[in-house]
Scaffold this active site. Sequence first.
Site, short mmCIF file in Angstrom:
data_model
loop_
_atom_site.label_atom_id
_atom_site.label_comp_id
_atom_site.label_asym_id
_atom_site.label_seq_id
_atom_site.Cartn_x
_atom_site.Cartn_y
_atom_site.Cartn_z
N TYR A 147 -1.34 1.41 1.14
CA TYR A 147 0.02 1.87 1.43
C TYR A 147 0.97 0.70 1.25
CZ TYR A 147 4.03 3.65 4.09
OH TYR A 147 5.28 4.05 4.48
N ASP A 242 0.08 -7.39 -1.29
CA ASP A 242 0.93 -6.84 -0.25
C ASP A 242 0.34 -7.27 1.09
OD1 ASP A 242 2.37 -5.45 1.59
OD2 ASP A 242 2.11 -3.48 0.65
N LYS A 270 6.45 -7.04 9.02
CA LYS A 270 5.79 -7.02 10.32
C LYS A 270 5.85 -8.37 11.04
CE LYS A 270 3.57 -2.76 9.21
NZ LYS A 270 2.84 -2.18 8.13
C1 LIG Z 1 3.68 -1.39 7.01
C2 LIG Z 1 3.39 -1.68 5.59
C3 LIG Z 1 4.36 -1.55 4.58
C4 LIG Z 1 5.71 -0.95 4.85
O1 LIG Z 1 6.47 -1.70 5.71
P1 LIG Z 1 7.73 -0.99 6.45
O2 LIG Z 1 8.36 -2.11 7.21
O3 LIG Z 1 7.13 0.09 7.29
O4 LIG Z 1 8.61 -0.44 5.38
C5 LIG Z 1 4.04 -1.95 3.31
N1 LIG Z 1 2.82 -2.46 3.02
C6 LIG Z 1 1.87 -2.59 3.95
C7 LIG Z 1 0.55 -3.17 3.58
C8 LIG Z 1 2.10 -2.20 5.26
O5 LIG Z 1 1.13 -2.29 6.18
#
Ligand SMILES: *Cc1c(COP(=O)(O)O)cnc(C)c1O
Length: 432
Positions: A147, A242, A270
Amino acid sequence: MNAFRRDNSQAHFLRAKKSIPGGVNSPARAFGAVGGDPLIIDRGEGSILFDLDDNRLIDYVSSWGPHILGHRHPDVMTAVEAALAKGTSFGAPTELETELAEAVIAAVPSVEKVRMVNSGTEATMSAIRLARGHTGRDKVIKFAGCYHGHVDSLLVQAGSGALTHGMPSSPGVPAGCASDTIALPFNDAATLSDTMDQIGDQVACVILEPVVGNMGVVAPIEGFLETCREVCSAHGTLLIFDEVMTGFRLAYGGAQSLFGVIPDMTTLGKIVGGGMPVGAYGGRAEIMDSISPDGPVYQAGTLSGNPLAMACGLATLKILRETDPYPELAERTSRLVAGLDQAATEAGLDHVVARGGSMFTLFFNPETVTSYDVSAKNDTERFGAYFRGMLEQGIYLPCSQFEANFVSTAHSDQDINETLAAARSVLAGIAG
Ligand SMILES: *Cc1c(COP(=O)(O)O)cnc(C)c1O
């Protein structure tokens, strides 16, 4: 412990549903996959959340990752209050932005320059645009079950809420937006190599979660990250890690520092904001210099680099750097995971537990989960029963089988013991 109550949360949720779609500002918060309505949270303190009914909950959601120091760490609160005293936003450069950029560059091996944005989604969206603009290519390779936020072109076989809600892609994403996205199976080096042999010269980037958190915790099998690196280098394709979830979580320098595989670009979110809305994308200077105003690839943000958010992120990184809590976090999480494993075994339940640092998932799956196809075999009914049972015992878990649980520095041995005691009784109760 007092009996679990939900009258106030339920009353408020009915009200929220009238004005907010589904009553939530992010579908991951809805309890659709586990039954019932979400609790409305009043406040957090260390490892504990309190809801509107004053239930005391040991928190393993951690705001979905940011709170590696728990809620309201005193040094973080002090830094945010100091920034607040100066004003909330100026739309002009501040010292804090440079300081956080320098901290990120010092921490994350692949990052020579970094741009701050407001969410993980914005970070991946901008990184994809930059990869395309920099290489002059359109195609993007991602992996099923990873994701990367709700970016149009990446909502193809996506993890997290997109898995839970059975919408591997979403209406409203024009076919044209996703037609240059190729989704491959995670941990399948041969398929990636074959695909790159055929179309590598058209692929702008390969993007992945180096350790996946969004189909539950799934580690890369030996050699997979190395293959990603090799095929990208061979074809002039940019490799993007990511690390929105894994950055500052698996290690201070993220998964790339643990595995020694260095991508061309990295996305963060995060923990880098310490619980404030922050995302970041960075990489080699030569690539990052393609961004406006130095280069032609446009990306902007009214609130990007917001001083409150920068202060919160900076204070969080400073504590992580100075205290190096990672060995202790891993040790505490190992103890929790071993206890869960034992409790599920004693209950006679098909399960596997996956852990990466202080992230873990108890899968109700007979097989070790290595890819989305295996993750899809989870017994989600059983997960729902486990989730509901734990909640009533005051243990607040992510409300989906396809998510990571997070342990913070605020989780005490006592918290772990309480969690394991609850798990033993709940898992025994749902067996059979
Ligand atoms: C949470 C997450 C996102 C998206 O971040 P948001 O701040 O919710 O837009 C993208 N990539 C990874 C791996 C994530 O865990």
